[in-house]
Design an enzyme around this catalytic site. Structure first.
Site, PDB file in Angstrom:
ATOM      1  N   ARG A   1       0.958   8.028   8.590  1.00 43.82           N
ATOM      2  CA  ARG A   1       1.611   6.663   8.795  1.00 43.82           C
ATOM      3  C   ARG A   1       2.570   6.247   7.501  1.00 43.82           C
ATOM      4  O   ARG A   1       3.602   5.792   7.499  1.00 43.82           O
ATOM      5  CB  ARG A   1       1.010   5.557   9.546  1.00 43.82           C
ATOM      6  CG  ARG A   1       1.762   4.592  10.082  1.00 43.82           C
ATOM      7  CD  ARG A   1       0.833   3.269  10.160  1.00 43.82           C
ATOM      8  NE  ARG A   1       0.251   3.134  11.495  1.00 43.82           N
ATOM      9  CZ  ARG A   1      -0.802   2.301  11.667  1.00 43.82           C
ATOM     10  NH1 ARG A   1      -0.785   1.063  10.857  1.00 43.82           N
ATOM     11  NH2 ARG A   1      -1.325   2.273  12.762  1.00 43.82           N
TER      12      ARG A   1
ATOM     13  N   ARG B   1       4.753   2.286   4.859  1.00 44.68           N
ATOM     14  CA  ARG B   1       4.515   1.003   4.804  1.00 44.68           C
ATOM     15  C   ARG B   1       3.462   0.874   3.686  1.00 44.68           C
ATOM     16  O   ARG B   1       2.552   1.505   3.168  1.00 44.68           O
ATOM     17  CB  ARG B   1       3.332   1.031   6.084  1.00 44.68           C
ATOM     18  CG  ARG B   1       3.912   0.211   7.045  1.00 44.68           C
ATOM     19  CD  ARG B   1       2.891   0.394   8.555  1.00 44.68           C
ATOM     20  NE  ARG B   1       1.934  -0.552   8.388  1.00 44.68           N
ATOM     21  CZ  ARG B   1       1.217  -0.905   9.031  1.00 44.68           C
ATOM     22  NH1 ARG B   1       1.479  -0.555  10.378  1.00 44.68           N
ATOM     23  NH2 ARG B   1       0.116  -1.803   8.672  1.00 44.68           N
TER      24      ARG B   1
ATOM     25  N   ARG C   1      -8.577  -2.024   3.980  1.00 36.93           N
ATOM     26  CA  ARG C   1      -8.443  -2.573   5.580  1.00 36.93           C
ATOM     27  C   ARG C   1      -9.659  -2.055   6.458  1.00 36.93           C
ATOM     28  O   ARG C   1     -10.068  -3.010   7.503  1.00 36.93           O
ATOM     29  CB  ARG C   1      -6.815  -2.005   5.848  1.00 36.93           C
ATOM     30  CG  ARG C   1      -5.943  -2.761   5.068  1.00 36.93           C
ATOM     31  CD  ARG C   1      -4.487  -2.134   5.529  1.00 36.93           C
ATOM     32  NE  ARG C   1      -4.286  -2.239   6.946  1.00 36.93           N
ATOM     33  CZ  ARG C   1      -3.483  -1.458   7.656  1.00 36.93           C
ATOM     34  NH1 ARG C   1      -3.130  -0.158   7.175  1.00 36.93           N
ATOM     35  NH2 ARG C   1      -3.129  -1.401   8.874  1.00 36.93           N
TER      36      ARG C   1
ATOM     37  N   ARG D   1      -8.476 -11.459  14.953  1.00 35.14           N
ATOM     38  CA  ARG D   1      -9.323 -10.845  13.998  1.00 35.14           C
ATOM     39  C   ARG D   1     -10.379 -11.523  13.266  1.00 35.14           C
ATOM     40  O   ARG D   1     -11.296 -10.780  12.628  1.00 35.14           O
ATOM     41  CB  ARG D   1      -7.994 -10.375  12.823  1.00 35.14           C
ATOM     42  CG  ARG D   1      -7.688  -8.803  12.933  1.00 35.14           C
ATOM     43  CD  ARG D   1      -6.716  -8.952  11.803  1.00 35.14           C
ATOM     44  NE  ARG D   1      -6.528  -7.539  11.545  1.00 35.14           N
ATOM     45  CZ  ARG D   1      -5.199  -6.678  11.760  1.00 35.14           C
ATOM     46  NH1 ARG D   1      -4.568  -7.262  12.629  1.00 35.14           N
ATOM     47  NH2 ARG D   1      -4.890  -5.686  11.153  1.00 35.14           N
TER      48      ARG D   1
ATOM     49  N   LYS E   1      -4.062   1.152  18.678  1.00 31.85           N
ATOM     50  CA  LYS E   1      -4.084  -0.022  19.426  1.00 31.85           C
ATOM     51  C   LYS E   1      -2.305  -0.197  19.786  1.00 31.85           C
ATOM     52  O   LYS E   1      -1.944  -0.629  21.061  1.00 31.85           O
ATOM     53  CB  LYS E   1      -4.290  -1.298  18.717  1.00 31.85           C
ATOM     54  CG  LYS E   1      -5.721  -1.127  18.169  1.00 31.85           C
ATOM     55  CD  LYS E   1      -6.300  -2.684  17.813  1.00 31.85           C
ATOM     56  CE  LYS E   1      -5.698  -2.881  16.435  1.00 31.85           C
ATOM     57  NZ  LYS E   1      -5.891  -2.059  15.242  1.00 31.85           N
TER      58      LYS E   1
END
Ligand code: AMP
Length: 186
Positions: free
Chosen positions: A127, A133, A144, A88, A13
């Site tokens: 990632r 992160r 998640r 969300r 996204k």
């Protein structure tokens, strides 16, 4: 034009939203980015949000709704926005409808990015390594994805009846996906 990018974490996204935003000249706004900035600044919003983010849970609506209101009421958003990572929850979707209606606008398109689960996990692990992160570690990734299925995926039904949902296959090269996004937005 107001476009919502919907899809699980790792679906692309952010990348595709940035490309689309540049092409149509609209800002791409990501609540995840705004929340991460707030966490780094150690302000009250960041302090409230961080424990949820670290665990892969959604930051509660009562915290996020103020942020969404700020974003959609800003002059930058007057001509429309590309929404990355919000709404969300159904509560957030209702707030988005209400805020847009207040400026005689509405959600014009919802792009649902479709990517197989194993590919998502693969991308998110990559990632995590690249960006460091703290929420992209294996257990949190699974968390998640579960949260997405439980709390965010129901939004597809919320928008489907309006005939504004378009599925975008989110696998392949960035350029190929960008072309599909272009077709989907029209
Ligand atoms: P993202 O970068 O969009 O994957 O967001 C990273 C994290 O920020 C999520 O796992 C949530 O903890 C939080 N977050 C981002 N956007 C929202 C939102 N609209 N509602 C609730 N939590 C959010």
């Amino acid at each position: 034009m107001n476009v919502i990018l919907l899809g699980p974490p790792g679906a692309g996204k952010g990348t595709q939203g940035a490309i689309l935003g540049r092409r149509v000249g609209l800002p791409k706004i990501a609540t995840g980015d705004l929340l991460r900035t707030a966490v780094q600044q150690h302000g009250p919003l960041g302090r409230k949000a961080q424990p949820y983010m670290d665990r892969g849970l959604l930051v509660p609506d009562e915290i996020v709704l103020g942020l969404i209101e700020e974003v959609l009421a800003s002059p930058d958003a007057a001509g429309g926005v590309i929404m990355d990572g919000f709404p969300r929850t159904v509560g957030q979707a209702e707030a988005v409808d209400r805020l847009l209606k207040a400026r005689q606008a509405e959600v014009d398109r919802v792009l649902q990015f479709v990517v197989p689960e194993d590919e998502l996990v693969h991308r998110l692990m990559g990632r995590a390594a690249e960006e460091g992160r703290s929420d992209d570690i294996r257990d949190t990734i699974q968390q998640r994805l579960m949260v997405y299925r439980a709390q965010t995926e129901p939004l597809i039904a919320y928008y489907r009846d309006r005939g504004i949902v378009v599925d975008v296959e989110g696998t392949g090269t960035v350029d190929a996906i960008a072309e599909r996004v272009k077709q989907a937005v029209g």
